[in-house]
Design an enzyme around this catalytic site. Structure first.
Site, mmCIF file in Angstrom:
data_model
loop_
_atom_site.group_PDB
_atom_site.id
_atom_site.type_symbol
_atom_site.label_atom_id
_atom_site.label_comp_id
_atom_site.label_asym_id
_atom_site.label_seq_id
_atom_site.Cartn_x
_atom_site.Cartn_y
_atom_site.Cartn_z
ATOM 1 C CG HIS A 139 46.522 71.442 54.820
ATOM 2 N ND1 HIS A 139 45.440 70.884 55.187
ATOM 3 C CD2 HIS A 139 46.612 72.605 55.481
ATOM 4 C CE1 HIS A 139 44.516 71.742 56.148
ATOM 5 N NE2 HIS A 139 45.562 72.460 56.192
ATOM 6 C CD GLU A 140 49.835 74.511 56.234
ATOM 7 O OE1 GLU A 140 49.363 75.553 55.924
ATOM 8 O OE2 GLU A 140 49.260 73.797 57.326
ATOM 9 C CG HIS A 143 46.098 76.992 53.718
ATOM 10 N ND1 HIS A 143 44.615 76.824 53.465
ATOM 11 C CD2 HIS A 143 46.364 76.074 54.813
ATOM 12 C CE1 HIS A 143 44.126 75.976 54.372
ATOM 13 N NE2 HIS A 143 45.167 75.698 55.304
#
Length: 240
Positions: A139-140, A143
């Site tokens: 997920h990160e 980003h």
């Protein structure tokens, strides 16, 4: 001493006069109080706060071990690292490596975070298992990819924040059916992944300084939904 009597005392995590044994007893007594449904919200929060403090060192060591293993063996982590490296400067300063994944105890109810300067934060006390850690790092890393690829300002621009959150929840696998069904108790069948992505994106946007309220967060998510949900870069399609 009864469970109710023990949990009415001050929080041992913030009381230097309380010994580790007392903290452990407090944890166990609160645990049984929670099991029997007698614990208040404050007592439940205090229990988990003490538990996280007691287990902080072990949680962080497990997080570091799982992170190193995932960077060596996880297909999605390896794939994301490769694509981030392709976008970053040649000196590798933007590369996401195990050394740029920081494991620590978090007091906030979050799994992790990304900062362009420092890298990825993983809240070790929130990780249930290595699969949860894999989803959170992935997920990160989405980003991190979006920051390099699209020059997003996810702090001040709500549309940017909504878009990268939609993409991160979609592509990391954290909203796949099995995770929603078995971990979060979301038992719907139709459009379950989409609802999960919408819910998580709206919660993240609602926490930003420029967001007025939950309705505003949902409005922003809806505005960018079609383009961001269907943008699977760097994958050809949703990976898992």
């Amino acid at each position: 001493m009864s469970a109710s009597q023990s949990t009415s005392s001050s929080d041992p995590a913030s009381n230097p006069k309380v010994s580790p044994d007392d903290a452990t007893y407090y944890t166990w007594s609160s645990f049984f109080s929670i099991l029997t449904g007698n614990a208040s919200t404050r007592e439940r929060e205090a229990y988990f706060r003490v538990k996280d403090t007691i287990n902080a060192e072990a949680d962080c060591k497990r997080c570091v071990r799982d992170t190193k293993w995932l960077f060596a063996n996880s297909p999605i982590i390896r794939f994301m690292k490769h694509n981030i490296d392709l976008l970053g400067p040649s000196d590798g300063s933007a590369s996401i490596t195990p050394e740029r994944v920081i494991c620590q105890k978090c007091d906030a109810k979050q799994s992790g975070g990304f900062d362009p300067e420092y890298g990825i934060l993983i809240c070790a006390n929130q990780m249930r298992n290595w699969g949860h850690t894999e989803d959170t790092i992935a997920h990160e890393m989405v980003h991190a990819y979006d920051h390099l690829r699209f020059k997003m300002d996810a702090v001040h621009n709500l549309r940017h924040a909504a878009c990268t959150e939609i993409r991160a929840s979609t592509l990391s696998g954290e909203c796949r059916w099995g995770r929603e069904f078995f971990t979060r108790g979301q038992w719907g069948v139709t459009q379950q992944m989409q609802e999960c992505v919408r819910r998580r994106a709206a919660l993240s946007v609602a926490a930003r300084p420029g967001c007025r309220d939950a309705a505003h967060a949902n409005q922003v998510v809806n505005e960018v939904w079609d383009s961001c949900f269907n943008d699977t870069r760097p994958f050809d399609e949703i990976y898992k």
